[in-house]
Design a protein around this motif. Sequence first.
Motif, mmCIF file in Angstrom:
data_model
loop_
_atom_site.group_PDB
_atom_site.id
_atom_site.type_symbol
_atom_site.label_atom_id
_atom_site.label_comp_id
_atom_site.label_asym_id
_atom_site.label_seq_id
_atom_site.Cartn_x
_atom_site.Cartn_y
_atom_site.Cartn_z
ATOM 1 N N ARG A 86 -46.761 -27.799 82.010
ATOM 2 C CA ARG A 86 -45.839 -29.029 82.179
ATOM 3 C C ARG A 86 -46.867 -30.186 81.768
ATOM 4 O O ARG A 86 -46.475 -31.161 81.191
ATOM 5 N N ARG A 87 -48.145 -30.555 82.124
ATOM 6 C CA ARG A 87 -48.841 -31.336 81.545
ATOM 7 C C ARG A 87 -49.256 -31.278 80.337
ATOM 8 O O ARG A 87 -49.085 -32.469 79.729
ATOM 9 N N ARG A 88 -49.135 -30.238 79.432
ATOM 10 C CA ARG A 88 -49.198 -30.152 78.216
ATOM 11 C C ARG A 88 -47.781 -30.608 77.584
ATOM 12 O O ARG A 88 -47.904 -31.436 76.534
ATOM 13 N N LYS A 90 -45.645 -32.807 78.764
ATOM 14 C CA LYS A 90 -45.637 -34.122 79.204
ATOM 15 C C LYS A 90 -46.522 -35.150 78.145
ATOM 16 O O LYS A 90 -46.033 -35.939 77.774
ATOM 17 N N ALA A 91 -47.566 -34.446 77.796
ATOM 18 C CA ALA A 91 -48.428 -35.332 76.995
ATOM 19 C C ALA A 91 -47.895 -35.355 75.470
ATOM 20 O O ALA A 91 -47.704 -36.270 74.906
#
Length: 125
Positions: A86-88, A90-91
């Motif tokens: 999810r973080r990747r 989103k970035a």
Amino acid sequence: MNWNITAGRPVYVQLIEQLELALVAGEFPPGSRIPPVRELAADAGVNPNTMQRALQELEGRGLLQAQRTAGRTVTADDAALRALRRRRAKALAEEFLHQMQALGMEESEIEALLRESAPPTQEKE
């Protein structure tokens, strides 16, 4: 694993990013053993100390676990891997939107572009 190390950014940061991608892509499945530091370093064409630093960072993030005699394994914690994915994602989305806005595109134009660019979905029978 295909390594892509470029000039201009710290090597260990690039290694961390590429190892994270390999983890979320399933190249190293949950619970699987990671190749030894020297092997990974040789494959990437970097100093083993640099690879060790990257792996220690991933351990600190809870993505890898050190096993005394068995080397390192990928965490079996699905939630940690989902959070990383999810973080990747989103970035990547934020970078995409930033670049589209730099081109002067409005939100509606970006949305239309994404719809046009998406592959057709297959309906289930």
